[in-house]
Write a protein that holds these residues in place. Sequence first.
Motif, PDB file in Angstrom:
ATOM      1  N   UNK A  11       0.941  -1.234   0.092  1.00 24.80           N
ATOM      2  CA  UNK A  11      -0.069   0.175   0.004  1.00 24.80           C
ATOM      3  C   UNK A  11       0.852   1.186  -0.039  1.00 24.80           C
ATOM      4  N   UNK A  12       0.117   2.557  -0.345  1.00 30.08           N
ATOM      5  CA  UNK A  12       1.038   3.577  -0.421  1.00 30.08           C
ATOM      6  C   UNK A  12       1.188   4.147   1.057  1.00 30.08           C
ATOM      7  N   UNK A  13       0.096   4.055   1.778  1.00 26.51           N
ATOM      8  CA  UNK A  13       0.176   4.601   3.189  1.00 26.51           C
ATOM      9  C   UNK A  13       0.452   3.268   4.013  1.00 26.51           C
ATOM     10  N   UNK A  14       1.289   3.619   5.373  1.00 31.74           N
ATOM     11  CA  UNK A  14       1.808   2.565   6.003  1.00 31.74           C
ATOM     12  C   UNK A  14       0.669   1.836   7.034  1.00 31.74           C
ATOM     13  N   UNK A  15       0.188   0.738   6.676  1.00 30.49           N
ATOM     14  CA  UNK A  15      -0.640  -0.040   7.449  1.00 30.49           C
ATOM     15  C   UNK A  15       0.029  -0.425   8.761  1.00 30.49           C
ATOM     16  N   UNK A  16      -0.838  -0.814   9.519  1.00 29.39           N
ATOM     17  CA  UNK A  16      -0.200  -1.910  10.992  1.00 29.39           C
ATOM     18  C   UNK A  16      -0.034  -3.386  10.561  1.00 29.39           C
ATOM     19  N   UNK A  17      -1.132  -3.700  10.065  1.00 32.53           N
ATOM     20  CA  UNK A  17      -1.272  -5.209   9.788  1.00 32.53           C
ATOM     21  C   UNK A  17      -1.694  -5.505   8.387  1.00 32.53           C
ATOM     22  N   UNK A  18      -1.259  -6.405   7.660  1.00 33.63           N
ATOM     23  CA  UNK A  18      -1.979  -6.817   6.491  1.00 33.63           C
ATOM     24  C   UNK A  18      -2.896  -7.961   6.674  1.00 33.63           C
ATOM     25  N   UNK A  19      -3.884  -8.085   5.885  1.00 33.03           N
ATOM     26  CA  UNK A  19      -4.827  -9.398   6.064  1.00 33.03           C
ATOM     27  C   UNK A  19      -4.963 -10.001   4.734  1.00 33.03           C
ATOM     28  N   UNK A  20      -5.013 -11.073   4.698  1.00 35.02           N
ATOM     29  CA  UNK A  20      -5.182 -12.074   3.214  1.00 35.02           C
ATOM     30  C   UNK A  20      -6.543 -12.471   3.282  1.00 35.02           C
ATOM     31  N   UNK A  21      -7.493 -12.253   2.213  1.00 30.47           N
ATOM     32  CA  UNK A  21      -8.658 -12.781   2.609  1.00 30.47           C
ATOM     33  C   UNK A  21      -9.023 -13.690   1.235  1.00 30.47           C
ATOM     34  N   UNK A  22      -9.674 -14.963   1.214  1.00 33.57           N
ATOM     35  CA  UNK A  22     -10.304 -15.567   0.364  1.00 33.57           C
ATOM     36  C   UNK A  22     -11.498 -15.320   0.082  1.00 33.57           C
ATOM     37  N   UNK A  23     -12.337 -15.527  -0.976  1.00 28.31           N
ATOM     38  CA  UNK A  23     -13.549 -15.238  -1.319  1.00 28.31           C
ATOM     39  C   UNK A  23     -14.232 -16.677  -0.809  1.00 28.31           C
ATOM     40  N   UNK A  26     -15.549 -15.639   5.785  1.00 28.53           N
ATOM     41  CA  UNK A  26     -15.940 -14.441   6.372  1.00 28.53           C
ATOM     42  C   UNK A  26     -14.669 -13.766   7.095  1.00 28.53           C
ATOM     43  N   UNK A  27     -13.856 -14.255   7.417  1.00 30.99           N
ATOM     44  CA  UNK A  27     -12.594 -13.880   8.291  1.00 30.99           C
ATOM     45  C   UNK A  27     -11.581 -14.068   7.532  1.00 30.99           C
ATOM     46  N   UNK A  28     -10.400 -13.079   7.802  1.00 31.75           N
ATOM     47  CA  UNK A  28      -9.301 -13.295   7.110  1.00 31.75           C
ATOM     48  C   UNK A  28      -8.380 -14.555   6.985  1.00 31.75           C
ATOM     49  N   UNK A  29      -7.904 -15.112   6.091  1.00 33.33           N
ATOM     50  CA  UNK A  29      -7.280 -16.403   6.249  1.00 33.33           C
ATOM     51  C   UNK A  29      -5.834 -16.266   6.884  1.00 33.33           C
ATOM     52  N   UNK A  30      -5.101 -15.170   6.607  1.00 38.01           N
ATOM     53  CA  UNK A  30      -3.870 -15.001   7.081  1.00 38.01           C
ATOM     54  C   UNK A  30      -3.651 -13.448   7.718  1.00 38.01           C
ATOM     55  N   UNK A  31      -2.788 -13.122   8.589  1.00 39.64           N
ATOM     56  CA  UNK A  31      -2.735 -11.962   8.896  1.00 39.64           C
ATOM     57  C   UNK A  31      -1.142 -11.617   9.019  1.00 39.64           C
ATOM     58  N   UNK A  32      -0.727 -10.370   8.861  1.00 35.16           N
ATOM     59  CA  UNK A  32       0.794 -10.307   9.105  1.00 35.16           C
ATOM     60  C   UNK A  32       1.075  -8.635   9.460  1.00 35.16           C
ATOM     61  N   UNK A  56      -7.893 -11.470  -2.029  1.00 31.97           N
ATOM     62  CA  UNK A  56      -7.372 -10.181  -1.855  1.00 31.97           C
ATOM     63  C   UNK A  56      -6.875  -9.807  -0.572  1.00 31.97           C
ATOM     64  N   UNK A  57      -6.169  -8.645  -0.437  1.00 31.13           N
ATOM     65  CA  UNK A  57      -5.536  -8.246   0.550  1.00 31.13           C
ATOM     66  C   UNK A  57      -6.177  -6.758   1.146  1.00 31.13           C
ATOM     67  N   UNK A  58      -6.139  -6.493   2.308  1.00 31.06           N
ATOM     68  CA  UNK A  58      -6.555  -5.338   3.057  1.00 31.06           C
ATOM     69  C   UNK A  58      -5.580  -5.006   4.148  1.00 31.06           C
ATOM     70  N   UNK A  59      -5.613  -3.855   4.825  1.00 28.44           N
ATOM     71  CA  UNK A  59      -4.637  -3.585   5.863  1.00 28.44           C
ATOM     72  C   UNK A  59      -5.661  -2.683   6.755  1.00 28.44           C
ATOM     73  N   UNK A  60      -4.946  -2.898   7.792  1.00 29.69           N
ATOM     74  CA  UNK A  60      -5.435  -2.225   9.112  1.00 29.69           C
ATOM     75  C   UNK A  60      -4.815  -0.869   8.979  1.00 29.69           C
ATOM     76  N   UNK A  61      -5.704   0.342   9.077  1.00 30.34           N
ATOM     77  CA  UNK A  61      -5.296   1.641   8.993  1.00 30.34           C
ATOM     78  C   UNK A  61      -4.489   2.104  10.281  1.00 30.34           C
ATOM     79  N   UNK A  62      -3.169   2.708  10.057  1.00 33.27           N
ATOM     80  CA  UNK A  62      -2.341   3.043  11.161  1.00 33.27           C
ATOM     81  C   UNK A  62      -3.008   4.041  12.090  1.00 33.27           C
ATOM     82  N   UNK A  63      -2.913   3.827  13.435  1.00 37.37           N
ATOM     83  CA  UNK A  63      -3.440   4.989  14.320  1.00 37.37           C
ATOM     84  C   UNK A  63      -4.981   4.758  14.769  1.00 37.37           C
ATOM     85  N   UNK A  64      -5.347   3.601  13.896  1.00 39.55           N
ATOM     86  CA  UNK A  64      -6.943   3.345  14.406  1.00 39.55           C
ATOM     87  C   UNK A  64      -7.241   1.799  14.523  1.00 39.55           C
ATOM     88  N   UNK A  65      -7.810   1.601  15.558  1.00 37.22           N
ATOM     89  CA  UNK A  65      -7.936   0.081  15.895  1.00 37.22           C
ATOM     90  C   UNK A  65      -8.864  -0.757  14.968  1.00 37.22           C
TER      91      UNK A  65
END
Length: 141
Positions: A11-23, A26-32, A56-65
Amino acid sequence: MGTNITIQCWNKNFGVAFLLHKDGYSAPIQRQKTNGGSTATFTLFKVTPADSGTYRCSYRVKGCCLLFSPRADNVTLEVIPGPTPPGGSGGPSRNLVVAVAGGCAAAFVIIIVLTVSVLLIAQRRRMQRDERPGGEGVNCL
């Protein structure tokens, strides 16, 4: 099939944690968690056809839980079973077919042996009955 696959997320912004989702899940299959970096690499080990699907990937936004990014563009993984190596058994499905065929053959042999035994016993009883006095054997006058 059977190899390790890596999926890289960034991502362009720094995230705290990345999540890997599989269609389909409902929950991510891996976190990093990241150490201030903007990339994460997820590994799927020894993939099988069950691993086929859309990721698909997503990430948790830095500074927000509890704020997460939208899910990214998808990556589709298709795992195709390879040919059976020479001398290979063909896997569990082939073993099941061999076991069923062997069981049927054994049952058939047992039925034949029982049928022949019953016929031989009936033949022997008929012969013993014919040999008895007053039996249905040949009558002399």
